[in-house]
Scaffold this active site. Structure first.
Site, short mmCIF file in Angstrom:
data_model
loop_
_atom_site.label_atom_id
_atom_site.label_comp_id
_atom_site.label_asym_id
_atom_site.label_seq_id
_atom_site.Cartn_x
_atom_site.Cartn_y
_atom_site.Cartn_z
N ASP A 193 0.92 -1.19 0.19
CA ASP A 193 -0.06 -0.08 -0.08
C ASP A 193 0.80 1.19 -0.07
O ASP A 193 2.13 1.22 -0.10
CB ASP A 193 -1.20 0.00 1.26
CG ASP A 193 -0.07 -0.07 2.42
OD1 ASP A 193 0.74 0.30 2.47
OD2 ASP A 193 -0.93 -0.53 3.34
N ALA A 194 0.22 2.31 0.28
CA ALA A 194 1.12 3.72 0.22
C ALA A 194 2.10 3.62 1.19
O ALA A 194 3.16 4.37 0.94
CB ALA A 194 0.10 4.64 0.37
#
Length: 133
Positions: A22-23
């Site tokens: 994810d980020a």
């Protein structure tokens, strides 16, 4: 093998890619399911079987009937992981796999997956093929 006995552990290695994260650079939770599925598929292959052959020859498929996962620590971008499985229980129509994902000696994920054997024609439970065990 009787119900409740534990088969030897099977393990695969994998690397965490950018697309898995994810980020924040942490593996997205759904990808742990993919890693566990990949280990079960490779285990099947190590027995000289594969999903396509079981479907074509025996008219069966496997479906996930139940699962639980405990998230202990996150995996991160570029980690090298070991995904293992062990048969925790087997009945006539299903197998319960105990699985772990580790980074070196660190336990990251612990899960249990119940996989049912089903007839492809009607999707009803059916007996596991003898060749599987």
């Amino acid at each position: 093998m009787a119900s409740g006995e534990h088969a030897p552990v099977f393990e695969i290695g994998l690397r965490v890619y950018y697309e898995d994260t994810d980020a924040s650079g942490v593996v997205y939770h759904a990808n742990y399911l993919r890693y566990c599925e990949r280990a079960r598929t490779e285990w099947l292959d190590s027995l000289g079987l594969d999903h396509r052959t079981l479907a074509d020859t025996h008219g069966i498929a496997f479906t996930l009937a139940d699962m639980s996962m405990r998230f202990v620590q996150p995996a991160r971008l570029d980690d090298r992981l070991a995904v293992s499985l062990q048969i925790a229980q087997r009945t006539r129509a299903r197998v319960v796999f105990a699985q772990q994902i580790r980074r070196a000696d660190d336990l990251l994920i612990q899960g249990q997956f119940t996989v049912a054997c089903v007839n492809i024609a009607n999707f009803r439970p059916c007996r596991l093929p003898d060749a599987l065990f």
